[in-house]
Motif scaffolding. Structure first.
Motif, short mmCIF file in Angstrom:
data_model
loop_
_atom_site.label_atom_id
_atom_site.label_comp_id
_atom_site.label_asym_id
_atom_site.label_seq_id
_atom_site.Cartn_x
_atom_site.Cartn_y
_atom_site.Cartn_z
N UNK A 146 -57.84 -2.80 68.41
CA UNK A 146 -57.31 -2.04 67.27
C UNK A 146 -55.80 -1.89 67.32
N UNK A 147 -55.24 -1.68 68.51
CA UNK A 147 -53.79 -1.48 68.60
C UNK A 147 -53.02 -2.78 68.45
N UNK A 148 -53.72 -3.91 68.47
CA UNK A 148 -53.09 -5.21 68.22
C UNK A 148 -53.19 -5.58 66.75
N UNK A 149 -54.41 -5.58 66.21
CA UNK A 149 -54.62 -6.09 64.86
C UNK A 149 -54.18 -5.12 63.76
N UNK A 150 -54.45 -3.83 63.93
CA UNK A 150 -54.14 -2.91 62.83
C UNK A 150 -52.65 -2.86 62.49
N UNK A 151 -51.73 -2.77 63.47
CA UNK A 151 -50.31 -2.79 63.09
C UNK A 151 -49.90 -4.07 62.36
N UNK A 152 -50.52 -5.18 62.71
CA UNK A 152 -50.21 -6.45 62.06
C UNK A 152 -50.79 -6.53 60.65
N UNK A 153 -51.90 -5.84 60.44
CA UNK A 153 -52.54 -5.85 59.12
C UNK A 153 -51.93 -4.83 58.17
N UNK A 154 -51.61 -3.64 58.66
CA UNK A 154 -51.20 -2.56 57.75
C UNK A 154 -49.92 -1.86 58.17
N UNK A 155 -49.31 -2.25 59.29
CA UNK A 155 -48.08 -1.62 59.72
C UNK A 155 -48.33 -0.44 60.66
N UNK A 156 -47.27 -0.03 61.35
CA UNK A 156 -47.37 1.04 62.35
C UNK A 156 -47.68 2.39 61.72
N UNK A 157 -47.02 2.73 60.61
CA UNK A 157 -47.18 4.07 60.03
C UNK A 157 -48.63 4.32 59.61
N UNK A 158 -49.22 3.39 58.91
CA UNK A 158 -50.60 3.57 58.46
C UNK A 158 -51.57 3.51 59.63
N UNK A 159 -51.25 2.68 60.63
CA UNK A 159 -52.09 2.64 61.82
C UNK A 159 -52.09 3.99 62.52
N UNK A 160 -50.91 4.60 62.67
CA UNK A 160 -50.84 5.93 63.28
C UNK A 160 -51.65 6.94 62.49
#
Length: 259
Positions: A146-160
């Motif tokens: 999750x910490x690899x793919x989510x930032x690449x898919x939606x960016x850091x802010x939305x992942x946080x």
């Protein structure tokens, strides 16, 4: 049909189907499931497999880690690390194989289930499906890539936001954010997954693997390094049997017959 305790696995020609099959436990991941998932992934990583469909049995796609299993295990941290290691081995294999991985999210995808769902190359979601991280809610932290793919898919802010608030996303919102390829009616999910799988099965596996490899490297490479990778891959594809067949079929105005 290959026999597993927690999965249904079926291979029919170029298409493999994996169903998470612990419906009585919301398809929660215990060590048996992640170990079997890693084994099933390895079975799919062959030249003869072009498409892998992953879905869940019953109302849930996967509710994440089986917390009861974790709580009952002696050496809880060591046990959870072993569960995560096998899940990560499965995800790494799915990400790097030539086969196109389609996740058909039939219900709630929480925790590691969310993580697994969005690793699909193509992600289909039933209208009633929902997505939530849920890790910090029980004092844990994300795994399953999750910490690899989510930032690449939606960016850091939305992942946080997802990881810290445990927000529950509808399938439509997940699609709007770019986590889901397509949302379909609940009663059409299986047929749409089959249709998409058949479409992908008619394509060139090596070309699909090339796409996956290029995109896997794109955030780590500089421009020239990435273009060199593109040049080497397209040259290799041009020399391959499928590459020759694809070009010949295009020039002859016929449908290519890929291996």
């Amino acid at each position: 049909m290959t026999e597993y305790q927690t999965l249904l696995f079926e291979q029919a020609g170029a298409l493999a189907r994996i169903t998470l099959n612990r419906p009585q436990a919301a398809n929660g991941m215990n060590h048996t499931m992640t170990r079997e998932l890693a084994d099933a992934a390895a079975r799919c990583d062959t030249p003869g497999t072009k498409v892998v469909v992953i879905t869940g049995a019953g109302r849930f796609f996967c509710a994440g880690g089986d917390l009861k299993d974790f709580a009952d295990a002696p050496g809880r941290g060591r046990h959870i690390k072993a569960v995560a290691d096998d899940l990560h081995r499965a995800i790494s294999t799915f990400a790097r194989m030539d086969a196109v991985v389609i996740t058909a999210v039939n219900g709630t995808a929480a925790g590691a289930g969310f993580s697994l769902a969005v690793t699909g190359d193509l992600v289909l979601a039933a209208e009633s499906a929902s997505f939530t991280m849920a890790y910090t809610k029980v004092g844990l932290s994300p795994d399953g890539s999750a910490s690899y793919f989510l930032p690449r898919l939606i960016g850091i802010a939305k992942t946080k936001e997802l990881m810290l608030t445990n927000r529950v996303m509808s399938a439509e919102l997940a699609s709007h954010w770019g986590l889901v390829t397509e949302v379909v009616a609940d009663d059409q999910l299986a047929s749409r997954a089959d249709e998409l799988a058949q479409t992908m099965a008619a394509t060139a596996a090596g070309s699909n693997g090339g796409v996956k490899s290029l995109l896997m490297h794109t955030f780590g490479n500089g421009l020239e390094e990435q273009m060199e990778l593109e040049g080497r891959l397209i040259a290799a594809r041009a020399e391959s049997a499928d590459g020759r067949e694809g070009v010949d079929a295009f020039l002859a105005k016929r449908t290519p017959d890929f291996a």
